[in-house]
Motif scaffolding. Structure first.
Motif, short mmCIF file in Angstrom:
data_model
loop_
_atom_site.label_atom_id
_atom_site.label_comp_id
_atom_site.label_asym_id
_atom_site.label_seq_id
_atom_site.Cartn_x
_atom_site.Cartn_y
_atom_site.Cartn_z
N ALA A 144 0.82 -1.21 0.00
CA ALA A 144 0.00 0.00 0.00
C ALA A 144 0.85 1.25 0.00
CB ALA A 144 -0.93 0.00 1.21
N ASP A 145 2.08 1.14 0.48
CA ASP A 145 2.99 2.29 0.52
C ASP A 145 3.74 2.48 -0.79
OD1 ASP A 145 2.32 2.80 3.18
OD2 ASP A 145 3.84 1.41 3.93
N TYR A 146 3.42 1.65 -1.79
CA TYR A 146 4.14 1.70 -3.06
C TYR A 146 3.15 1.74 -4.23
CZ TYR A 146 7.91 0.34 0.05
OH TYR A 146 8.80 0.30 1.09
N PRO A 147 2.43 2.86 -4.35
CA PRO A 147 1.41 2.95 -5.40
C PRO A 147 1.96 2.77 -6.81
CG PRO A 147 1.89 5.11 -4.46
CD PRO A 147 2.52 4.09 -3.56
N GLU A 148 3.24 3.15 -7.01
CA GLU A 148 3.81 2.99 -8.35
C GLU A 148 3.94 1.53 -8.74
OE1 GLU A 148 7.22 2.74 -5.50
OE2 GLU A 148 5.40 3.95 -5.68
N ILE A 149 4.20 0.66 -7.75
CA ILE A 149 4.30 -0.77 -8.04
C ILE A 149 2.91 -1.33 -8.30
CG2 ILE A 149 4.92 -3.02 -7.08
CD1 ILE A 149 7.17 -1.72 -5.56
#
Length: 237
Positions: A144-149
């Motif tokens: 959730a802390d990595y929207p780009e992924i």
């Protein structure tokens, strides 16, 4: 701050398990951490025992045992260690598991919800050559802390299906909007059953008008959607 007193009955229980050679039960016991020297002994037992030990959070008190298990010949043992939340406190072990030669171990690590403090490891796993590692990572709450992924995974046929069942999908309305356009009816069906879709009004609206009757019925049967519709119909607290 003083340590909590140890229940003598627990020690007796552990001792009995060891005396009767019930090593797998001993390896699973939550209080095995009271006997670090026994943990080291258990790393020399059979695969089932080592696997149980590797999955036990109590193993954190025995760093030497963890290092031994990290190099275990059994993939199932190393995978159990990779899934263990307690190993997140050991950067060296996390790094070694992320570089494990077997993708099953890396997949187990990718599911570990305690990877939050390892952004470099998450990036490495997201770029892994094996798709199963990506699918495992797509399930991880810490993503959730990595929207780009997440956005990149939404463009992949395999990982997008996993994203469709994430309980926090509503945090990514653009991803939900993309998934609802999928030509794969089973993808839209899974999406319609996800409770999070009730918090994605635009995507839910499109699913309610889906050309496939099964998808419309799945959406209508979604308890979260039902509750949302009921709240709209009766806005009184």
């Amino acid at each position: 701050m003083t340590n909590s007193p140890v229940d003598p009955l627990v020690i007796i229980e552990l001792t009995n398990l060891k005396a009767t050679e019930k090593f797998e039960e001993l390896a699973k016991h939550p209080a095995i951490g009271l006997k670090p020297e026994w943990i080291e002994e258990l790393t020399h037992k059979g695969v089932a025992v080592r696997k149980a030990l590797a999955a036990n959070p109590a193993i954190k008190v025995a760093p030497k045992a963890i290092k031994r298990i990290r190099k275990d010949n059994s993939v199932t043992v190393r995978s159990a260690l990779a899934s263990n939340k307690a190993v997140a406190a050991l950067p060296e072990v996390i790094q070694a598991l992320a570089a494990d030669k077997d993708p099953r171990v890396r997949s187990s690590l990718a599911k570990n919800p305690e990877l939050t403090n390892y952004p470099d490891i998450i990036q490495v796993l997201s770029a892994d050559e094996y798709g199963h590692v990506h699918i495992a990572l797509a399930q991880n709450p810490c993503l959730a802390d990595y929207p780009e992924i997440i956005e990149a995974f939404a463009k992949n046929a395999h990982t997008s299906r996993t994203l469709a069942i994430r309980q926090d999908l509503d945090k990514y309305p653009d991803v939900a909007a993309q998934l609802v356009k999928s030509g794969d009816w089973s993808m839209r069906f899974v999406l319609a059953l996800n409770p999070a879709i009730s918090r994605c009004p635009e995507a839910a609206m499109k699913l309610s008008k889906d050309r496939n009757k099964s998808i419309r019925k799945a959406l209508a049967s979604n308890p979260a959607v039902k509750a949302s519709e009921a709240a709209k119909a009766d806005p009184t607290p």
